[in-house]
Write a protein that holds these residues in place. Structure first.
Motif, PDB file in Angstrom:
ATOM      1  N   PHE A   1      19.851  14.442 -24.212  1.00 21.88           N
ATOM      2  CA  PHE A   1      18.951  14.658 -23.073  1.00 21.88           C
ATOM      3  C   PHE A   1      17.571  15.135 -23.536  1.00 21.88           C
ATOM      4  O   PHE A   1      16.565  14.840 -22.883  1.00 21.88           O
ATOM      5  N   PHE A   2      17.529  15.854 -24.637  1.00 20.30           N
ATOM      6  CA  PHE A   2      16.225  16.234 -25.195  1.00 20.30           C
ATOM      7  C   PHE A   2      15.446  14.987 -25.594  1.00 20.30           C
ATOM      8  O   PHE A   2      14.237  14.878 -25.326  1.00 20.30           O
ATOM      9  N   MET A   3      16.133  14.037 -26.211  1.00 16.64           N
ATOM     10  CA  MET A   3      15.477  12.793 -26.627  1.00 16.64           C
ATOM     11  C   MET A   3      14.962  12.010 -25.420  1.00 16.64           C
ATOM     12  O   MET A   3      13.836  11.496 -25.416  1.00 16.64           O
ATOM     13  N   ILE A   4      15.779  11.909 -24.403  1.00 16.59           N
ATOM     14  CA  ILE A   4      15.407  11.081 -23.253  1.00 16.59           C
ATOM     15  C   ILE A   4      14.272  11.724 -22.467  1.00 16.59           C
ATOM     16  O   ILE A   4      13.411  11.028 -21.913  1.00 16.59           O
ATOM     17  N   GLU A   5      14.213  13.048 -22.407  1.00 16.49           N
ATOM     18  CA  GLU A   5      13.124  13.706 -21.684  1.00 16.49           C
ATOM     19  C   GLU A   5      11.807  13.616 -22.455  1.00 16.49           C
ATOM     20  O   GLU A   5      10.730  13.604 -21.847  1.00 16.49           O
ATOM     21  N   LEU A   6      11.907  13.570 -23.770  1.00  9.04           N
ATOM     22  CA  LEU A   6      10.686  13.315 -24.549  1.00  9.04           C
ATOM     23  C   LEU A   6      10.116  11.941 -24.201  1.00  9.04           C
ATOM     24  O   LEU A   6       8.892  11.756 -24.157  1.00  9.04           O
ATOM     25  N   CYS A   7      11.004  10.992 -23.944  1.00  6.58           N
ATOM     26  CA  CYS A   7      10.562   9.637 -23.597  1.00  6.58           C
ATOM     27  C   CYS A   7       9.947   9.567 -22.202  1.00  6.58           C
ATOM     28  O   CYS A   7       9.114   8.691 -21.937  1.00  6.58           O
TER      29      CYS A   7
ATOM     30  N   TYR B   1      19.368   8.498 -16.305  1.00  8.23           N
ATOM     31  CA  TYR B   1      20.443   9.483 -16.157  1.00  8.23           C
ATOM     32  C   TYR B   1      21.766   8.822 -15.782  1.00  8.23           C
ATOM     33  O   TYR B   1      22.831   9.251 -16.243  1.00  8.23           O
ATOM     34  N   VAL B   2      21.712   7.780 -14.940  1.00  3.85           N
ATOM     35  CA  VAL B   2      22.938   7.083 -14.521  1.00  3.85           C
ATOM     36  C   VAL B   2      23.677   6.534 -15.744  1.00  3.85           C
ATOM     37  O   VAL B   2      24.910   6.658 -15.859  1.00  3.85           O
ATOM     38  N   PHE B   3      22.916   5.955 -16.662  1.00  3.76           N
ATOM     39  CA  PHE B   3      23.533   5.374 -17.853  1.00  3.76           C
ATOM     40  C   PHE B   3      23.897   6.441 -18.879  1.00  3.76           C
ATOM     41  O   PHE B   3      24.854   6.264 -19.639  1.00  3.76           O
ATOM     42  N   MET B   4      23.167   7.522 -18.915  1.00  5.98           N
ATOM     43  CA  MET B   4      23.454   8.578 -19.886  1.00  5.98           C
ATOM     44  C   MET B   4      24.864   9.120 -19.713  1.00  5.98           C
ATOM     45  O   MET B   4      25.585   9.330 -20.700  1.00  5.98           O
ATOM     46  N   ARG B   5      25.273   9.342 -18.487  1.00  3.93           N
ATOM     47  CA  ARG B   5      26.590   9.927 -18.244  1.00  3.93           C
ATOM     48  C   ARG B   5      27.708   8.987 -18.710  1.00  3.93           C
ATOM     49  O   ARG B   5      28.683   9.417 -19.312  1.00  3.93           O
TER      50      ARG B   5
END
Length: 430
Positions: A330-336, A309-313
């Protein structure tokens, strides 16, 4: 007759510039003299040529024998636009001849002469497909189009994403690059071995996925902050990597990890009884507090770790994202988060690959700008392996038993991001 001359009764007054005579005015005569010049000489390199094909100027009358009257018509200056030039170049001969039977366009507002074109003049211009000024205009427009294409190729330049925040003290522009350089170094210590599950005797990767899929739903129902979810998953993996857990205690590990993450990230922390209730009262308050002590000691109280999340922003800002791209990323990252196979990728690469995959899915082509590459420190080639995994997760998100992320992002609150088409073309080998 009004507009005619006593010595030249066959000459009429001003004609209609739209291509016909005025109502009630006589016809042309052949008494125009032999002053007609060759059209090839008139049309060649005429900057101020009239906006009609092959218009020629005739001076068959003296200054006293004026044909335009005391108040000549206002000159017609039609701007040469792209559309107009195309019309002139593509005009059919039959249509043009009808308009060219009698056209009068003054050279200037003070001149008493008129430019008159008749059918004979037009016949003399059949050797030319279009007037010289039309050909020149088309060449200019083609050059402009070519320059526009070159400019579009050079659009992908570096953008200073912090320029608009220099007056915002909360953005800490002076330190932001140093902060993320530190995060990149610190993320190595927060990562776990991608095969740590081999050390567990009673649980496996599938059980871990079920636990995290359930915690994503709990996080959604409690309306917790995004940071809390990512820290919860990080605490679970780091704890399982150093401590063996029985199968019946795995849910207790998940609940306790969320409690710790809430204490670290949230302003209003759920009470222990709420977490016990959500786990169907499978554990007591004493067991939760005991596991909390065990976990923080095993992790040496190190809860300050850079999560995806830190890098996503930061990376979303570099991508100049809109809400649609943000939600799909965020959908992609939560799937991971649910998938054990993604533990081999560091958080920063997961974040960059999620944005890259989301951009490709929305645009239908491979998208990764120089700005993205600069601020993420990842090239497109470095992201492809992780991105292809994300595409397969996206394809299978609605199938199987672990569909919590898909259900969450199929709601209006999350912009129906789960219903977007996967970037299937990324699975092809380039």
């Amino acid at each position: 007759m009004a507009g005619s001359d006593e010595n030249n009764p066959g000459v009429i007054g001003p004609v209609n510039v739209q291509g016909g005579l005025r109502a009630g005015v006589g016809k042309f005569t052949a008494a125009t003299g032999n002053n007609r010049r060759a059209l090839s000489n008139i049309n060649r390199n005429v900057i101020g040529a009239p906006p009609y094909p092959c218009a020629s100027s005739k001076r068959g009358l003296s200054e006293k024998q004026t044909i335009c009257g005391k108040n000549p018509p206002i000159p017609v200056h039609r701007p040469i636009t792209r559309k107009f030039a195309a019309q002139l170049a593509n005009k059919q001969p039959e249509e043009t001849k009808k308009q060219a039977t009698a056209i009068s366009v003054p050279i200037s507002s003070e001149s008493e002469d008129c430019n008159i074109i008749d059918a004979e003049d037009y016949k003399a211009s059949d050797d030319f497909s279009a007037p010289m000024f039309v050909q020149h205009t088309e060449a200019m427009l083609e050059e402009i189009d070519r320059m526009d294409e070159v400019e579009m190729e050079d659009v992908d330049e570096m953008v200073d994403i912090d320029l608009c925040d220099k007056k915002n003290p909360l953005a800490v522009v002076e330190y932001i690059d140093d902060l993320y350089a530190f995060y990149k170094k610190a993320e190595k210590s927060s990562c776990v071995s991608p095969n740590y599950m081999t050390q567990q005797f009673d649980i496996n990767e599938r059980m871990r996925g079920i636990l995290i899929d359930w915690l994503i739903e709990v996080h959604y129902k409690f309306e917790l902050m995004d940071e809390t979810l990512y820290l919860t998953v990080n605490l679970i993996d780091r704890f399982l990597a150093v401590h063996s857990v029985a199968r019946k205690k795995l849910q207790l590990v998940g609940v306790t990890a969320m409690l710790l993450a809430c204490k670290y990230e949230e302003v209003s922390v759920p009470v222990v009884e709420d977490l016990i209730l959500i786990s169907d009262k499978a554990y007591s308050r004493k067991e939760v507090l005991h596991m909390e002590k065990l976990m923080v000691n095993a992790l040496q109280f190190n809860l300050s770790v850079p999560t995806p999340y830190v890098f996503m922003r930061r990376f979303l800002k570099a991508a100049q994202s809109d809400k649609k791209l943000e939600l799909l990323s965020f959908f992609m990252i939560e799937l991971c988060l649910v998938e054990y196979d993604t533990l081999k990728f560091p958080p920063s690469l997961l974040a960059a690959a999620a944005i890259y995959t989301a951009q490709c899915a929305l645009d239908g082509t491979r998208q990764w700008s120089k700005t993205n590459e600069c601020y993420t420190n990842y090239s497109e080639e470095q992201l492809l392996e992780c991105s292809r995994l994300m595409v397969t997760f996206h394809q299978n998100a609605a199938t199987g038993k672990l569909t919590g992320v898909h259900r969450k992002y199929s709601t209006s609150r999350f912009g129906y991001a789960a219903k977007s088409e996967p970037a299937n073309f990324l699975l092809a080998r380039f």
